[in-house]
Design a protein around this motif. Structure first.
Motif, PDB file in Angstrom:
ATOM      1  N   GLY A 134       0.797  -1.216   0.000  1.00 14.58           N
ATOM      2  CA  GLY A 134       0.000   0.000   0.000  1.00 14.58           C
ATOM      3  C   GLY A 134       0.833   1.272   0.000  1.00 14.58           C
ATOM      4  N   THR A 135       0.136   2.372   0.262  1.00 21.02           N
ATOM      5  CA  THR A 135       0.768   3.682   0.257  1.00 21.02           C
ATOM      6  C   THR A 135       1.757   3.811   1.417  1.00 21.02           C
ATOM      7  OG1 THR A 135      -1.254   4.617  -0.675  1.00 21.02           O
ATOM      8  CG2 THR A 135       0.315   6.165   0.303  1.00 21.02           C
ATOM      9  N   ARG A 136       2.840   4.530   1.178  1.00 23.25           N
ATOM     10  CA  ARG A 136       3.802   4.835   2.237  1.00 23.25           C
ATOM     11  C   ARG A 136       3.305   6.055   3.014  1.00 23.25           C
ATOM     12  NH1 ARG A 136       9.804   4.378  -0.554  1.00 23.25           N
ATOM     13  NH2 ARG A 136       9.612   2.235  -1.334  1.00 23.25           N
ATOM     14  N   PHE A 137       3.273   5.948   4.319  1.00 23.48           N
ATOM     15  CA  PHE A 137       2.868   7.072   5.157  1.00 23.48           C
ATOM     16  C   PHE A 137       4.013   7.458   6.086  1.00 23.48           C
ATOM     17  CE2 PHE A 137      -1.093   4.860   4.114  1.00 23.48           C
ATOM     18  CZ  PHE A 137      -1.857   5.923   3.633  1.00 23.48           C
ATOM     19  N   ALA A 138       4.280   8.766   6.155  1.00 19.77           N
ATOM     20  CA  ALA A 138       5.368   9.253   7.013  1.00 19.77           C
ATOM     21  C   ALA A 138       5.057   8.939   8.469  1.00 19.77           C
ATOM     22  CB  ALA A 138       5.551  10.758   6.814  1.00 19.77           C
ATOM     23  N   THR A 139       6.059   8.558   9.200  1.00 21.76           N
ATOM     24  CA  THR A 139       5.867   8.221  10.609  1.00 21.76           C
ATOM     25  C   THR A 139       7.162   8.422  11.382  1.00 21.76           C
ATOM     26  OG1 THR A 139       4.994   6.542  12.129  1.00 21.76           O
ATOM     27  CG2 THR A 139       6.476   5.777  10.403  1.00 21.76           C
ATOM     28  N   THR A 140       7.082   8.259  12.665  1.00 24.15           N
ATOM     29  CA  THR A 140       8.258   8.258  13.533  1.00 24.15           C
ATOM     30  C   THR A 140       8.220   6.973  14.343  1.00 24.15           C
ATOM     31  OG1 THR A 140       7.072   9.426  15.296  1.00 24.15           O
ATOM     32  CG2 THR A 140       8.312  10.775  13.722  1.00 24.15           C
ATOM     33  N   LEU A 167       5.634  -4.167  17.290  1.00 24.69           N
ATOM     34  CA  LEU A 167       5.385  -2.735  17.430  1.00 24.69           C
ATOM     35  C   LEU A 167       3.923  -2.492  17.736  1.00 24.69           C
ATOM     36  CD1 LEU A 167       5.052  -0.925  14.003  1.00 24.69           C
ATOM     37  CD2 LEU A 167       5.251  -3.401  14.139  1.00 24.69           C
ATOM     38  N   THR A 168       3.633  -1.300  18.229  1.00 26.11           N
ATOM     39  CA  THR A 168       2.251  -0.842  18.375  1.00 26.11           C
ATOM     40  C   THR A 168       2.078   0.385  17.491  1.00 26.11           C
ATOM     41  OG1 THR A 168       2.801   0.566  20.291  1.00 26.11           O
ATOM     42  CG2 THR A 168       2.041  -1.688  20.750  1.00 26.11           C
ATOM     43  N   ILE A 169       0.855   0.576  17.011  1.00 27.53           N
ATOM     44  CA  ILE A 169       0.551   1.735  16.178  1.00 27.53           C
ATOM     45  C   ILE A 169      -0.527   2.564  16.865  1.00 27.53           C
ATOM     46  CG2 ILE A 169       1.154   0.538  14.050  1.00 27.53           C
ATOM     47  CD1 ILE A 169      -1.869   0.226  13.504  1.00 27.53           C
ATOM     48  N   PRO A 170      -0.567   3.874  16.600  1.00 25.75           N
ATOM     49  CA  PRO A 170      -1.631   4.711  17.169  1.00 25.75           C
ATOM     50  C   PRO A 170      -2.990   4.354  16.566  1.00 25.75           C
ATOM     51  CG  PRO A 170       0.226   6.046  16.430  1.00 25.75           C
ATOM     52  CD  PRO A 170       0.418   4.673  15.874  1.00 25.75           C
ATOM     53  N   LEU A 171      -4.032   4.637  17.308  1.00 26.61           N
ATOM     54  CA  LEU A 171      -5.387   4.365  16.833  1.00 26.61           C
ATOM     55  C   LEU A 171      -5.683   5.096  15.519  1.00 26.61           C
ATOM     56  CD1 LEU A 171      -8.024   2.905  17.543  1.00 26.61           C
ATOM     57  CD2 LEU A 171      -8.719   4.942  18.832  1.00 26.61           C
ATOM     58  N   SER A 172      -5.082   6.277  15.350  1.00 26.24           N
ATOM     59  CA  SER A 172      -5.329   7.064  14.135  1.00 26.24           C
ATOM     60  C   SER A 172      -4.726   6.423  12.888  1.00 26.24           C
ATOM     61  CB  SER A 172      -4.754   8.475  14.312  1.00 26.24           C
ATOM     62  OG  SER A 172      -3.363   8.429  14.608  1.00 26.24           O
ATOM     63  N   TYR A 173      -3.845   5.435  13.053  1.00 28.29           N
ATOM     64  CA  TYR A 173      -3.221   4.778  11.907  1.00 28.29           C
ATOM     65  C   TYR A 173      -4.087   3.653  11.337  1.00 28.29           C
ATOM     66  CZ  TYR A 173       1.438   6.916  12.456  1.00 28.29           C
ATOM     67  OH  TYR A 173       2.495   7.778  12.510  1.00 28.29           O
ATOM     68  N   VAL A 174      -5.070   3.194  12.099  1.00 29.47           N
ATOM     69  CA  VAL A 174      -5.822   1.996  11.714  1.00 29.47           C
ATOM     70  C   VAL A 174      -6.484   2.167  10.351  1.00 29.47           C
ATOM     71  CG1 VAL A 174      -7.793   0.538  12.315  1.00 29.47           C
ATOM     72  CG2 VAL A 174      -6.166   1.224  14.087  1.00 29.47           C
ATOM     73  N   ASP A 175      -7.297   3.205  10.206  1.00 29.72           N
ATOM     74  CA  ASP A 175      -7.974   3.437   8.925  1.00 29.72           C
ATOM     75  C   ASP A 175      -6.980   3.787   7.826  1.00 29.72           C
ATOM     76  OD1 ASP A 175     -10.433   2.920  10.045  1.00 29.72           O
ATOM     77  OD2 ASP A 175     -10.856   5.021  10.499  1.00 29.72           O
ATOM     78  N   THR A 176      -5.978   4.573   8.195  1.00 29.82           N
ATOM     79  CA  THR A 176      -5.004   5.037   7.210  1.00 29.82           C
ATOM     80  C   THR A 176      -4.278   3.880   6.538  1.00 29.82           C
ATOM     81  OG1 THR A 176      -4.667   7.073   8.468  1.00 29.82           O
ATOM     82  CG2 THR A 176      -2.972   6.488   6.863  1.00 29.82           C
ATOM     83  N   LEU A 177      -3.916   2.888   7.343  1.00 33.05           N
ATOM     84  CA  LEU A 177      -3.168   1.754   6.788  1.00 33.05           C
ATOM     85  C   LEU A 177      -4.066   0.735   6.097  1.00 33.05           C
ATOM     86  CD1 LEU A 177      -0.581   1.146   9.661  1.00 33.05           C
ATOM     87  CD2 LEU A 177      -0.157   2.167   7.414  1.00 33.05           C
ATOM     88  N   GLY A 178      -5.383   0.898   6.237  1.00 35.80           N
ATOM     89  CA  GLY A 178      -6.306   0.031   5.521  1.00 35.80           C
ATOM     90  C   GLY A 178      -6.929  -1.071   6.330  1.00 35.80           C
ATOM     91  N   PHE A 179      -6.887  -0.957   7.676  1.00 34.11           N
ATOM     92  CA  PHE A 179      -7.516  -1.964   8.528  1.00 34.11           C
ATOM     93  C   PHE A 179      -8.951  -1.551   8.840  1.00 34.11           C
ATOM     94  CE2 PHE A 179      -2.944  -1.930   9.858  1.00 34.11           C
ATOM     95  CZ  PHE A 179      -2.581  -3.076   9.166  1.00 34.11           C
ATOM     96  N   THR A 180      -9.823  -2.525   9.054  1.00 30.41           N
ATOM     97  CA  THR A 180     -11.227  -2.217   9.318  1.00 30.41           C
ATOM     98  C   THR A 180     -11.441  -1.652  10.717  1.00 30.41           C
ATOM     99  OG1 THR A 180     -11.579  -4.528   9.997  1.00 30.41           O
ATOM    100  CG2 THR A 180     -12.050  -3.957   7.695  1.00 30.41           C
ATOM    101  N   ASP A 181     -10.692  -2.159  11.676  1.00 27.45           N
ATOM    102  CA  ASP A 181     -10.772  -1.644  13.044  1.00 27.45           C
ATOM    103  C   ASP A 181      -9.490  -2.011  13.773  1.00 27.45           C
ATOM    104  OD1 ASP A 181     -11.011  -4.368  13.751  1.00 27.45           O
ATOM    105  OD2 ASP A 181     -13.194  -4.248  13.789  1.00 27.45           O
ATOM    106  N   GLY A 193      10.350   1.914   6.718  1.00 20.98           N
ATOM    107  CA  GLY A 193      11.427   2.330   5.828  1.00 20.98           C
ATOM    108  C   GLY A 193      12.267   3.423   6.445  1.00 20.98           C
ATOM    109  N   LEU A 194      13.574   3.422   6.142  1.00 23.46           N
ATOM    110  CA  LEU A 194      14.482   4.426   6.674  1.00 23.46           C
ATOM    111  C   LEU A 194      15.628   4.625   5.713  1.00 23.46           C
ATOM    112  CD1 LEU A 194      16.990   2.858   9.064  1.00 23.46           C
ATOM    113  CD2 LEU A 194      14.976   1.525   8.483  1.00 23.46           C
ATOM    114  N   THR A 195      16.393   5.667   5.963  1.00 25.31           N
ATOM    115  CA  THR A 195      17.568   5.970   5.146  1.00 25.31           C
ATOM    116  C   THR A 195      18.815   5.704   5.975  1.00 25.31           C
ATOM    117  OG1 THR A 195      16.320   7.686   3.974  1.00 25.31           O
ATOM    118  CG2 THR A 195      18.726   7.726   3.780  1.00 25.31           C
TER     119      THR A 195
END
Length: 433
Positions: A134-140, A167-181, A193-195
């Protein structure tokens, strides 16, 4: 007169002059309502701060940086002297410049008396997160500090000891990454991804084990939180291609000390850190100012409630003095029938206590109802962005303490009228018109 009859008589006597009793109880009610509500606000906010503190780290862990006088600039000093070994500190608060730590500094920290364990704080420079193709989303990305906890909507905390990359992800990432809930996101594999140091793109994968709620302690732009295994993988890739003198340089470290350390011993440990060229801050140092401000506000509001209690005390004195005056013949008759002065004193003291108990219980009960309703309404509107915050929370011990305090004030206020009633001469009292 038996104790049961004494109590029954005292309760019945308080309702003889209903208007006067109502006004007195109302004054007590105001004080009890205010005290209960303000202490409830203090309890609720301090509980939220405590949960926030646990999100910053363990109470037995101190964040340490290495600092020099040249690294800190003031308005009068101008910019600091350039230091090629300086890095930006990761400590909470405004950005500050610190001298980079090396493995030698970590070893020095580990050898300081009172330090049980020292570990570097690694800055993880993750560029993006992606699920499948899927789409790459900027994160820390950040690694959990020792003892740090998270407010989770689903799942568990990353395993800090195993080899699995989690890892754990924030609740706001759920929809963004394409998960239903949030539950759907669990056990999914994502790519970070990193440089690296040579400017090449590197990727590493990790498994989502939890979905976190945003908290007051969280960053403005929340990112993922990784366990030690995934942190090692990310950090190792960051080091690829770096010059030898840039490898393994850290902005700070954590040191762990004994959980039963006394405040004096903790101060001495901080002094030893300063002598060694470091500066340490505990979790309480980082967030203690919040609790101080809240406690001060609660004390100020309680002072206003105290004024209401003083007025209520004067009302009790006035009510009972008038009652003694109106019941002079009754007092004389009770004494003539064998009631001792102690019983007469107890009768009027019980009336004062009943007034205090009635007003305080009503005030506390209504304050709890109003506070709960207000807190619920604000949690869904004004404070919707602060999950876990219960603005007004009531601790049973605190509520009971407020009631006990007001009853004690009422008893003291009723002492003077009770003494006057007990000192009545029965003969003179019976002649009273």
């Amino acid at each position: 007169m038996r104790t049961r009859d004494l109590v029954r008589t005292a309760v019945g006597s308080t309702f003889r002059a209903r208007a006067r009793t109502l006004l007195t109880v109302l004054a007590i009610f105001v004080g009890a309502f205010t005290l209960t509500l303000t202490n409830g606000a203090g309890t609720g906010i301090n509980r939220f701060i405590d949960s926030t503190v646990s999100g910053l780290g363990s109470a037995e862990v101190m964040t340490v940086v290495k600092r020099s006088d040249a690294d800190v600039a003031t308005e009068s000093d101008g910019p600091p002297v350039y230091n090629p070994d300086a890095v930006t500190s990761d400590q909470p608060g405004p950005p500050t410049t610190t001298t980079a730590m090396t493995q030698a500094d970590i070893d020095t920290l580990a050898g300081i008396d009172g330090v049980e364990e020292a570990a570097p704080i690694r800055s993880l420079a993750v560029d993006f997160i992606r699920y499948e193709n899927g789409t790459r989303f900027a994160t820390t990305a950040t690694a959990l500090l020792p003892g740090q906890t998270q407010e989770r909507a689903e799942g568990v905390a990353p395993d800090g000891t195993g080899d699995a990359r989690q890892l754990t992800i924030p609740l706001s990432y759920v929809d963004t990454l394409g998960f239903t809930d949030a539950r759907d996101a669990l056990d999914r594999t994502v790519t970070l991804g990193l440089t690296d140091g040579a400017g090449a793109e590197q990727t590493v994968q990790g498994t989502i084990v939890g979905v976190t709620e945003d908290t007051l302690a969280g960053p403005a732009s929340p990112g993922v939180t990784v366990n030690a295994s995934l942190s090692d993988a990310v950090y190792g890739l960051q080091q690829v291609g770096l010059p030898a003198d840039q490898v393994d340089r850290w902005s700070g470290a954590t040191v762990q000390y004994a959980p039963d350390i006394t405040p004096e011993q903790l101060t001495a440990l901080k002094d030893r850190l300063v002598d060694a060229g470091f500066e340490g801050r505990t979790v309480e140092d980082q967030i203690g100012a919040f609790t101080s401000v809240i406690d001060t506000i609660v004390w100020v509001l309680n002072a206003f409630a105290g004024i209401a209690l003083v007025a209520a005390g004067l009302g009790i004195v006035n009510t009972l003095l008038m009652s003694v005056q109106e019941r002079t013949r009754e007092i004389g008759l009770m004494q003539a029938m064998g009631m001792g002065r102690g019983r007469v004193f107890a009768l009027f003291s019980l009336e004062a206590v009943f007034l205090g108990l009635l007003g305080s219980v009503l005030g506390a009960v209504i304050a709890i109802g109003a506070g709960t309703a207000i807190s619920t309404a604000l949690s869904g509107t004004l404070f919707a962005d602060l999950p876990g915050l219960t603005l007004i929370a009531f601790a049973p011990a605190t509520v009971l303490a407020v009631i006990a305090l007001i009853v004690a004030v009422a008893f003291l206020a009723g002492t003077l009228p009770a003494i006057r009633a007990a000192r009545k001469d029965p003969v003179e009292a019976l002649r009273h018109e």
